[in-house]
Design a protein around this motif. Structure first.
Motif, PDB file in Angstrom:
ATOM      1  N   GLY A  98       0.843  -1.196   0.000  1.00  0.00           N
ATOM      2  CA  GLY A  98       0.000   0.000   0.000  1.00  0.00           C
ATOM      3  C   GLY A  98       0.875   1.242   0.000  1.00  0.00           C
ATOM      4  O   GLY A  98       1.981   1.227   0.542  1.00  0.00           O
ATOM      5  N   VAL A  99       0.411   2.312  -0.657  1.00  0.00           N
ATOM      6  CA  VAL A  99       1.210   3.536  -0.703  1.00  0.00           C
ATOM      7  C   VAL A  99       0.428   4.696  -0.103  1.00  0.00           C
ATOM      8  O   VAL A  99      -0.688   5.011  -0.538  1.00  0.00           O
ATOM      9  CB  VAL A  99       1.603   3.902  -2.147  1.00  0.00           C
ATOM     10  N   LEU A 100       1.011   5.322   0.894  1.00  0.00           N
ATOM     11  CA  LEU A 100       0.408   6.503   1.492  1.00  0.00           C
ATOM     12  C   LEU A 100       1.238   7.721   1.094  1.00  0.00           C
ATOM     13  O   LEU A 100       2.396   7.839   1.470  1.00  0.00           O
ATOM     14  CB  LEU A 100       0.399   6.355   3.017  1.00  0.00           C
ATOM     15  N   LEU A 101       0.640   8.580   0.284  1.00  0.00           N
ATOM     16  CA  LEU A 101       1.339   9.809  -0.094  1.00  0.00           C
ATOM     17  C   LEU A 101       1.180  10.817   1.024  1.00  0.00           C
ATOM     18  O   LEU A 101       0.127  10.932   1.640  1.00  0.00           O
ATOM     19  CB  LEU A 101       0.774  10.381  -1.391  1.00  0.00           C
ATOM     20  N   PHE A 102       2.241  11.591   1.188  1.00  0.00           N
ATOM     21  CA  PHE A 102       2.372  12.392   2.378  1.00  0.00           C
ATOM     22  C   PHE A 102       2.914  13.732   1.883  1.00  0.00           C
ATOM     23  O   PHE A 102       4.032  13.811   1.401  1.00  0.00           O
ATOM     24  CB  PHE A 102       3.385  11.640   3.236  1.00  0.00           C
ATOM     25  N   SER A 103       2.070  14.768   1.900  1.00  0.00           N
ATOM     26  CA  SER A 103       2.483  16.001   1.216  1.00  0.00           C
ATOM     27  C   SER A 103       2.077  17.256   1.975  1.00  0.00           C
ATOM     28  O   SER A 103       1.217  17.221   2.857  1.00  0.00           O
ATOM     29  CB  SER A 103       1.860  16.022  -0.183  1.00  0.00           C
ATOM     30  N   GLN A 104       2.706  18.370   1.605  1.00  0.00           N
ATOM     31  CA  GLN A 104       2.326  19.658   2.184  1.00  0.00           C
ATOM     32  C   GLN A 104       1.101  20.211   1.481  1.00  0.00           C
ATOM     33  O   GLN A 104       0.487  21.151   1.956  1.00  0.00           O
ATOM     34  CB  GLN A 104       3.469  20.674   2.026  1.00  0.00           C
ATOM     35  N   TYR A 105       0.807  19.672   0.290  1.00  0.00           N
ATOM     36  CA  TYR A 105      -0.295  20.204  -0.503  1.00  0.00           C
ATOM     37  C   TYR A 105      -1.241  19.101  -0.919  1.00  0.00           C
ATOM     38  O   TYR A 105      -0.818  17.973  -1.126  1.00  0.00           O
ATOM     39  CB  TYR A 105       0.230  20.845  -1.794  1.00  0.00           C
ATOM     40  N   ILE A 106      -2.502  19.466  -1.058  1.00  0.00           N
ATOM     41  CA  ILE A 106      -3.443  18.559  -1.694  1.00  0.00           C
ATOM     42  C   ILE A 106      -3.711  19.121  -3.081  1.00  0.00           C
ATOM     43  O   ILE A 106      -4.209  20.234  -3.225  1.00  0.00           O
ATOM     44  CB  ILE A 106      -4.766  18.487  -0.897  1.00  0.00           C
ATOM     45  N   GLU A 107      -3.320  18.391  -4.103  1.00  0.00           N
ATOM     46  CA  GLU A 107      -3.641  18.785  -5.471  1.00  0.00           C
ATOM     47  C   GLU A 107      -4.660  17.791  -5.998  1.00  0.00           C
ATOM     48  O   GLU A 107      -4.396  16.586  -6.032  1.00  0.00           O
ATOM     49  CB  GLU A 107      -2.387  18.754  -6.360  1.00  0.00           C
ATOM     50  N   THR A 108      -5.799  18.306  -6.404  1.00  0.00           N
ATOM     51  CA  THR A 108      -6.862  17.422  -6.881  1.00  0.00           C
ATOM     52  C   THR A 108      -6.391  16.583  -8.066  1.00  0.00           C
ATOM     53  O   THR A 108      -6.747  15.418  -8.209  1.00  0.00           O
ATOM     54  CB  THR A 108      -8.086  18.256  -7.281  1.00  0.00           C
ATOM     55  N   LEU A 109      -5.531  17.217  -8.888  1.00  0.00           N
ATOM     56  CA  LEU A 109      -5.000  16.496 -10.044  1.00  0.00           C
ATOM     57  C   LEU A 109      -4.208  15.263  -9.601  1.00  0.00           C
ATOM     58  O   LEU A 109      -4.311  14.186 -10.197  1.00  0.00           O
ATOM     59  CB  LEU A 109      -4.092  17.429 -10.831  1.00  0.00           C
ATOM     60  N   TYR A 110      -3.419  15.432  -8.534  1.00  0.00           N
ATOM     61  CA  TYR A 110      -2.618  14.314  -8.029  1.00  0.00           C
ATOM     62  C   TYR A 110      -3.534  13.217  -7.483  1.00  0.00           C
ATOM     63  O   TYR A 110      -3.285  12.025  -7.673  1.00  0.00           O
ATOM     64  CB  TYR A 110      -1.665  14.796  -6.941  1.00  0.00           C
ATOM     65  N   THR A 111      -4.611  13.640  -6.809  1.00  0.00           N
ATOM     66  CA  THR A 111      -5.565  12.653  -6.303  1.00  0.00           C
ATOM     67  C   THR A 111      -6.089  11.813  -7.462  1.00  0.00           C
ATOM     68  O   THR A 111      -6.116  10.580  -7.390  1.00  0.00           O
ATOM     69  CB  THR A 111      -6.771  13.366  -5.652  1.00  0.00           C
ATOM     70  N   ALA A 112      -6.489  12.505  -8.533  1.00  0.00           N
ATOM     71  CA  ALA A 112      -7.057  11.795  -9.676  1.00  0.00           C
ATOM     72  C   ALA A 112      -6.039  10.819 -10.265  1.00  0.00           C
ATOM     73  O   ALA A 112      -6.363   9.667 -10.553  1.00  0.00           O
ATOM     74  CB  ALA A 112      -7.514  12.802 -10.726  1.00  0.00           C
ATOM     75  N   ARG A 113      -4.780  11.275 -10.400  1.00  0.00           N
ATOM     76  CA  ARG A 113      -3.746  10.396 -10.966  1.00  0.00           C
ATOM     77  C   ARG A 113      -3.527   9.174 -10.083  1.00  0.00           C
ATOM     78  O   ARG A 113      -3.340   8.070 -10.570  1.00  0.00           O
ATOM     79  CB  ARG A 113      -2.421  11.152 -11.065  1.00  0.00           C
ATOM     80  N   LEU A 114      -3.526   9.425  -8.775  1.00  0.00           N
ATOM     81  CA  LEU A 114      -3.280   8.336  -7.829  1.00  0.00           C
ATOM     82  C   LEU A 114      -4.400   7.305  -7.928  1.00  0.00           C
ATOM     83  O   LEU A 114      -4.162   6.103  -7.946  1.00  0.00           O
ATOM     84  CB  LEU A 114      -3.201   8.912  -6.409  1.00  0.00           C
ATOM     85  N   LEU A 115      -5.644   7.811  -8.033  1.00  0.00           N
ATOM     86  CA  LEU A 115      -6.782   6.903  -8.018  1.00  0.00           C
ATOM     87  C   LEU A 115      -6.998   6.222  -9.359  1.00  0.00           C
ATOM     88  O   LEU A 115      -7.684   5.209  -9.429  1.00  0.00           O
ATOM     89  CB  LEU A 115      -8.039   7.661  -7.595  1.00  0.00           C
TER      90      LEU A 115
END
Lengths: 437, 212
Positions: free
Chosen positions: B78-95
């Protein structure tokens, strides 16, 4: 009396200064390159202009004129180099003309429209009289120096045994006086030396004058023009600002934000250990403040330089659209990445226009289109299906946008009839004028 | 649980390692960039990875790209991304890579240790853990089905998207599990999700959310 004496000393000391003899060599070298350059440029440019005048010959004449301008530019480089070697004064070259696309670019068409090239032609012409005067000055100084040596010649070769007349010695003067000056006597040798000294002084001071005149000419005709200099410095300012903002964001990310996240982590670990309710409440309060501080920092950082912009404009706009409460379609066609400052500007323009569409025009959907035209212009078009009627002269937002775009010669056009739709087109250059690449 | 940490800030890397060790998890490797992360995952095949998004060398989205690769090549990690920012684009790519076994949290969430550890455990077990910030960004999108949800149903759906189980949601909202089930049934109804396998519907409801 004292004043006159000081001027006299100053005048007389010239031959013993290094600068005076550097002026002489600058005048000598400058005269040679100036005269030769003039000859070459005229020999190229005149036939070129004659060919252009025949209209049909322009096919050959125009590239030939371009060649003449190119030669003048190169000669200009040589003159700048000479000036630097002789006086240590550096003059930066004017911006090189950028080759346009296609066949005209390969033929050197851009040279014909290069203001720096035409100014170099102007210098070649202006330099001609200066070259003549400078060459004369240098010759006068050198000939005078030779004349000064006549008494030495007398002592070394002529007056032996005492009383003999000197074998007639021809003396050269830089002033034509009908016949040769022939030295036969000791007083004659001394007079020659005295006249020689006057020649040296006159030559050196003329050389000084010509050097100053030429320096001024080089500065004003072979240096960057005021406009191009301002364009260059403006490009640097725009680029510096973008770099500085990006650095601030990065420093925040690697500095304050990391530290605050570490504080949150430690507070969390402390809370796990805390057995006291009061202590836990205090730690929770501290935790909430840390979260608030990080929220603030994130907002600030986004306003400075949104981190996602590092992955490119298309990603950044997609992210902007994704976080928007109404449906936003983004179409991006960017085969080449614009400079950082332009990317940032385009992003903030899009963000502002999107916010406007949501706030003022009750739009249901927004379309963002961004593409490059002929690799030269970045087009950003934001269209909404709202009520229209946006007036750039009333809203400070749109005016601010136009002002920001104008710092890089960009433009903003607004089409917003009452009833909609509203289309705002922002055009930004893909290269900042006066900037590097 | 065996964990690999990838985070370029040493203070956070070490803090996380200490925190996990304190909760009985084994930290196989703690690295500072995406390349070392890939090597560590290949070597240790951990249960979970905690990865910063912005890492050397380009400081853009290395962590995200590594996450997508790891999910593809090591399905059990499992991968938990851990960031200073929430970018919706990154969420979409991850999902896009799949809704299971991934998470995306703001770094400060580690301040709530219990929640953080449970999010990590969920991700390791093949579940999802999305930051409340991700959910609130996605919730701004209109969707007729979603728009008809009541405030309570939205809360429930948001917690589902965070990857919580029914009992987890009940605990968080101080409701009975039965009440949560009713809300969920109502959500499925309003989103017109046919009753097939319950788990599938759950994921579909969450996806609707994320895609809207």
């Amino acid at each position: 009396m004292n004043g006159i004496g000081r001027v006299a000393v100053l005048l007389l000391r010239a031959p013993f200064t290094r600068r005076a003899w550097r002026d002489v060599w600058f005048c000598t070298a400058g005269a040679i390159t100036g005269l030769a350059g003039f000859a070459v440029v005229v020999a190229t440019l005149v036939p070129a202009l004659a060919l252009i005048a025949t209209a049909v010959g322009a096919v050959i004449g125009l590239p030939l004129a371009g060649t003449a301008i190119g030669i003048a530019r190169r000669l200009g480089g040589a003159h700048r180099q000479l000036l630097w070697l002789a006086t240590g004064k550096r003059v930066t070259a004017p911006a090189a003309p950028r080759a346009g696309p296609g066949v005209p670019g390969r033929l050197g068409w851009q040279r014909l429209r290069d203001p720096g090239g035409w100014r170099a032609i102007g210098y070649t012409g202006a330099k001609l009289p200066v070259s003549v005067a400078a060459g004369y000055a240098a010759a006068a100084a050198v000939i005078g120096l030779v004349d000064c040596a006549y008494p030495l010649a007398w002592v070394a070769f002529g007056n032996r045994p005492a009383g003999t007349r000197l074998k007639p010695l021809k003396a050269l003067f830089p002033v034509y006086h009908g016949q040769h000056w022939v030295v036969r006597t000791w007083p004659g040798a001394l007079t020659t030396a005295l006249l020689g000294a006057v020649c040296v002084l006159a030559g050196l001071w003329l050389a000084r004058g010509m050097t100053m005149l030429d320096t001024w000419l080089i500065h004003s005709l072979l240096g960057p023009s005021r406009v191009s200099e301002l364009e260059r410095t403006r490009a640097i300012a725009v680029d510096d600002a973008a770099t500085a903002l990006r650095r601030i964001e990065r420093d925040l990310h690697d500095g304050a934000q990391v530290r605050l996240a570490a504080v949150a982590l430690n507070l969390g670990m402390a809370r796990e250990q805390a057995s006291d309710d009061v202590l836990r409440e205090l730690l929770d309060a501290a935790q909430a403040e840390v979260s608030g501080a990080l929220d603030d920092l994130r907002r600030i950082a986004r306003g400075i330089h949104p981190p996602v912009l590092d992955s490119g404009l298309a990603d950044a706009l997609a992210s902007l659209a994704a976080a928007c409460p109404i449906p936003v379609r983004v179409r991006a066609d960017l085969p080449e990445r614009p400079p950082q400052a332009i990317e940032t500007m385009a992003y903030f323009c899009a963000a502002e226009l999107l916010a406007n569409a949501i706030k003022h025009s009750s739009a249901n959907t927004v379309d963002i289109t961004i593409y490059t035209e002929r690799f030269r212009v970045l087009h950003l078009q934001v269209t909404d299906d709202g009520i229209g009627g946006a007036n750039p002269s009333r809203g400070s937002g749109l005016r601010g946008l136009a002002q920001r775009a104008s710092t890089v010669d960009g433009t903003v056009r607004v089409a917003s009839p009452p009833g909609g739709p509203t289309t705002v087109t922002v055009e930004l250059p893909m290269r900042i004028r006066g900037g590097g690449t | 649980m065996r964990v690999v940490i990838a985070e370029d800030a040493a203070v956070l890397r070490e803090g996380l390692a200490r925190l996990l060790a304190g909760h009985g998890h084994k930290v196989c490797a703690a690295v500072a960039d995406a390349e070392a992360l890939n090597a560590a995952v290949t070597e240790h095949a951990p249960d979970a990875v905690i990865a910063d998004i912005r890492m050397p060398p380009t400081h853009t989205d290395e962590g995200l790209r590594a996450a997508v690769t790891i999910r593809r090549d090591f399905p059990s990690t499992g991968v938990l991304l851990f960031s200073q920012y929430i970018e919706t684009l990154y969420t979409a790519r991850l999902l896009q890579a799949g809704t299971g076994g991934v998470g995306y949290l703001l770094k400060e969430r580690v301040g709530n240790v219990a929640d953080f550890i449970s999010a990590l455990e969920r991700v390791a077990a093949g579940g999802t853990a999305l930051d409340p910030e991700v959910i609130s960004q996605l919730l701004r999108k209109p969707d007729p089905g979603l728009a008809s949800l009541t405030a309570r149903e939205r809360e429930v759906l948001a917690l589902m998207a965070e990857g919580r189980s029914n009992s987890g949601i009940a605990g968080k909202l101080v409701l009975s599990e039965g009440a949560v089930e009713k809300h969920i049934a109502s959500i499925f109804g309003k989103l017109s999700l046919e009753p097939e396998a319950a788990d599938n519907r759950r994921v579909l409801a969450v996806l609707r959310y994320l895609r809207a």
